[in-house]
Design a protein around this motif. Structure first.
Motif, PDB file in Angstrom:
ATOM      1  N   UNK A 135      -2.123   9.367 -11.227  1.00  0.00           N
ATOM      2  CA  UNK A 135      -3.386  10.054 -10.907  1.00  0.00           C
ATOM      3  C   UNK A 135      -3.255  10.974  -9.694  1.00  0.00           C
ATOM      4  N   UNK A 136      -2.087  11.598  -9.524  1.00  0.00           N
ATOM      5  CA  UNK A 136      -1.879  12.517  -8.412  1.00  0.00           C
ATOM      6  C   UNK A 136      -1.605  11.839  -7.084  1.00  0.00           C
TER       7      UNK A 136
ATOM      8  N   UNK B  92      -4.611   3.362  -2.963  1.00  0.00           N
ATOM      9  CA  UNK B  92      -4.994   4.460  -3.842  1.00  0.00           C
ATOM     10  C   UNK B  92      -5.436   3.922  -5.193  1.00  0.00           C
ATOM     11  N   UNK B  93      -4.902   4.461  -6.304  1.00  0.00           N
ATOM     12  CA  UNK B  93      -5.301   3.994  -7.640  1.00  0.00           C
ATOM     13  C   UNK B  93      -4.565   2.731  -8.082  1.00  0.00           C
ATOM     14  N   UNK B  94      -3.661   2.248  -7.246  1.00  0.00           N
ATOM     15  CA  UNK B  94      -2.837   1.111  -7.623  1.00  0.00           C
ATOM     16  C   UNK B  94      -3.436  -0.212  -7.160  1.00  0.00           C
ATOM     17  N   UNK B  95      -3.364  -1.210  -8.005  1.00  0.00           N
ATOM     18  CA  UNK B  95      -3.623  -2.585  -7.599  1.00  0.00           C
ATOM     19  C   UNK B  95      -2.272  -3.194  -7.275  1.00  0.00           C
ATOM     20  N   UNK B  96      -2.105  -3.699  -6.065  1.00  0.00           N
ATOM     21  CA  UNK B  96      -0.806  -4.231  -5.670  1.00  0.00           C
ATOM     22  C   UNK B  96      -0.924  -5.692  -5.250  1.00  0.00           C
ATOM     23  N   UNK B  97       0.176  -6.384  -5.433  1.00  0.00           N
ATOM     24  CA  UNK B  97       0.298  -7.753  -4.965  1.00  0.00           C
ATOM     25  C   UNK B  97       1.599  -7.863  -4.196  1.00  0.00           C
ATOM     26  N   UNK B  98       1.555  -8.428  -3.022  1.00  0.00           N
ATOM     27  CA  UNK B  98       2.756  -8.604  -2.218  1.00  0.00           C
ATOM     28  C   UNK B  98       2.990 -10.090  -1.969  1.00  0.00           C
ATOM     29  N   UNK B  99       4.265 -10.466  -1.946  1.00  0.00           N
ATOM     30  CA  UNK B  99       4.639 -11.845  -1.649  1.00  0.00           C
ATOM     31  C   UNK B  99       5.852 -11.834  -0.723  1.00  0.00           C
TER      32      UNK B  99
ATOM     33  N   UNK C 223       4.355  -5.979  -6.433  1.00  0.00           N
ATOM     34  CA  UNK C 223       4.022  -5.664  -7.817  1.00  0.00           C
ATOM     35  C   UNK C 223       2.952  -4.576  -7.780  1.00  0.00           C
ATOM     36  N   UNK C 224       3.181  -3.495  -8.497  1.00  0.00           N
ATOM     37  CA  UNK C 224       2.263  -2.355  -8.539  1.00  0.00           C
ATOM     38  C   UNK C 224       1.731  -2.222  -9.961  1.00  0.00           C
ATOM     39  N   UNK C 225       0.414  -2.185 -10.103  1.00  0.00           N
ATOM     40  CA  UNK C 225      -0.197  -2.094 -11.428  1.00  0.00           C
ATOM     41  C   UNK C 225      -1.124  -0.886 -11.508  1.00  0.00           C
ATOM     42  N   UNK C 226      -1.130  -0.273 -12.700  1.00  0.00           N
ATOM     43  CA  UNK C 226      -2.026   0.861 -12.935  1.00  0.00           C
ATOM     44  C   UNK C 226      -2.159   1.053 -14.434  1.00  0.00           C
ATOM     45  N   UNK C 227      -3.389   1.187 -14.905  1.00  0.00           N
ATOM     46  CA  UNK C 227      -3.616   1.468 -16.316  1.00  0.00           C
ATOM     47  C   UNK C 227      -3.042   0.430 -17.254  1.00  0.00           C
ATOM     48  N   UNK C 228      -3.021  -0.821 -16.833  1.00  0.00           N
ATOM     49  CA  UNK C 228      -2.508  -1.890 -17.676  1.00  0.00           C
ATOM     50  C   UNK C 228      -1.003  -2.016 -17.702  1.00  0.00           C
ATOM     51  N   UNK C 229      -0.309  -1.253 -16.880  1.00  0.00           N
ATOM     52  CA  UNK C 229       1.153  -1.312 -16.795  1.00  0.00           C
ATOM     53  C   UNK C 229       1.560  -1.778 -15.404  1.00  0.00           C
ATOM     54  N   UNK C 230       2.783  -2.294 -15.297  1.00  0.00           N
ATOM     55  CA  UNK C 230       3.192  -2.868 -14.013  1.00  0.00           C
ATOM     56  C   UNK C 230       4.658  -2.606 -13.692  1.00  0.00           C
TER      57      UNK C 230
ATOM     58  N   UNK D 142       6.132  -8.349 -16.149  1.00  0.00           N
ATOM     59  CA  UNK D 142       6.140  -6.968 -15.658  1.00  0.00           C
ATOM     60  C   UNK D 142       6.835  -6.040 -16.647  1.00  0.00           C
ATOM     61  N   UNK D 143       6.402  -4.799 -16.689  1.00  0.00           N
ATOM     62  CA  UNK D 143       6.991  -3.833 -17.611  1.00  0.00           C
ATOM     63  C   UNK D 143       8.349  -3.340 -17.126  1.00  0.00           C
ATOM     64  N   UNK D 144       8.489  -3.121 -15.836  1.00  0.00           N
ATOM     65  CA  UNK D 144       9.777  -2.711 -15.268  1.00  0.00           C
ATOM     66  C   UNK D 144      10.044  -3.540 -14.022  1.00  0.00           C
ATOM     67  N   UNK D 145      11.182  -4.174 -13.986  1.00  0.00           N
ATOM     68  CA  UNK D 145      11.586  -5.024 -12.866  1.00  0.00           C
ATOM     69  C   UNK D 145      12.727  -4.337 -12.131  1.00  0.00           C
ATOM     70  N   UNK D 146      12.423  -3.803 -10.954  1.00  0.00           N
ATOM     71  CA  UNK D 146      13.401  -3.137 -10.100  1.00  0.00           C
ATOM     72  C   UNK D 146      13.914  -4.189  -9.123  1.00  0.00           C
ATOM     73  N   UNK D 147      15.086  -4.716  -9.417  1.00  0.00           N
ATOM     74  CA  UNK D 147      15.543  -5.917  -8.705  1.00  0.00           C
ATOM     75  C   UNK D 147      16.873  -5.691  -8.007  1.00  0.00           C
TER      76      UNK D 147
END
Length: 250
Positions: free
Chosen positions: A27-28, A129-136, A148-155, A175-180
């Motif tokens: 979303x810019x 911003x437009x992201x719902x995030x969760x930190x641990x 974890x960053x979520x937007x539009x049903x994707x994560x 999660x849809x993509x796990x950058x590990x």
């Protein structure tokens, strides 16, 4: 969401990549995850110097945050258009002090906060911003966080730097993509609460049911192909090595 790998080398830059830095866009809005050695230069290949909207620093080791000192210079001393306004910077407690100490010769002790709006990370859920995030908080010698960053049903889940940690299971679930991170080699290094190896990264992705695994933070002295093979042996989904300039549509 779009993820761009700005830099992915672990510990110090390689000949092919700057250290950890990942640009997430939707979303810019542009959220940067970490800004390690060499990242600021590479970032300018992907967005304007003043086009970031927020920054997340997983922890305060230099290979994840040191180019914030150079970014301070770019924002504080900008001549054309005058000094930049503040940008939110989410980091562990003491982030402002750490960056001020690293830069050392700031005009005064609060100069960093004139261009960076420092916000202290804790484990929890909130919006950027437009992201719902969760930190641990994860397992590392210094205070460190996965996100974890979520937007539009994707994560997207980014491990940051961590050893074996139950918090990572919670962040990566479905999660849809796990950058590990996969800094260590299975059977070679075994240091608790420091880093993961390729096999462990694959095991996390398999337990989580992740849609895709991207291995990152592999130091130049580590054979990335061994880590990739170890991860693929443990995880049945698509697995690849991060590389600078890679773009993922999530």
């Amino acid at each position: 969401m779009k993820l761009t790998v700005v830099g992915c080398s672990g510990s110090f830059p390689s000949a092919e990549s700057a250290c950890s830095s990942y640009l997430v866009e939707a979303d810019g809005f542009r959220l940067l995850l970490d800004m390690g050695n060499g990242a600021l230069g590479e970032l300018q290949r992907h967005c304007g110097l003043y086009d970031l909207d927020a920054i997340f620093l997983s922890h305060l080791h230099a290979d994840h945050c040191i180019d914030m000192c150079a970014y301070f210079v770019a924002r504080y001393y900008r001549h054309e258009g005058g000094r930049c306004g503040t940008i939110p910077v989410y980091g562990p407690e003491g982030t402002e002090r750490r960056l001020t100490t690293a830069y050392e010769d700031v005009p005064h002790e609060r100069s960093m906060s004139e261009v960076f709006d420092f916000r202290t990370l804790k484990s929890g859920s909130f919006e950027i911003g437009p992201f719902q995030v969760r930190t641990e908080r994860v397992a590392h010698p210094v205070e460190a966080y996965g996100i974890r960053v979520e937007h539009g049903g994707r994560s997207l889940t980014y491990s940051g730097d961590t050893g074996v940690s139950s918090a990572l299971d919670a962040l990566a679930e479905g999660t849809d993509l796990f950058l590990c991170e996969a800094s260590f080699t299975h059977g070679k290094e075994d240091i608790p609460d420091l880093h993961l190896n390729g096999r462990e990264a694959g095991e996390y992705a398999q337990r989580a049911g992740a849609g895709r695994l991207v291995l990152t933070h592999i130091p130049p002295w580590t054979d990335a192909e061994i880590n990739l093979a170890d991860a693929r042996a443990a995880y049945s989904g698509p697995t690849e090595l991060a590389h600078a300039g890679a773009v993922y549509e999530i």
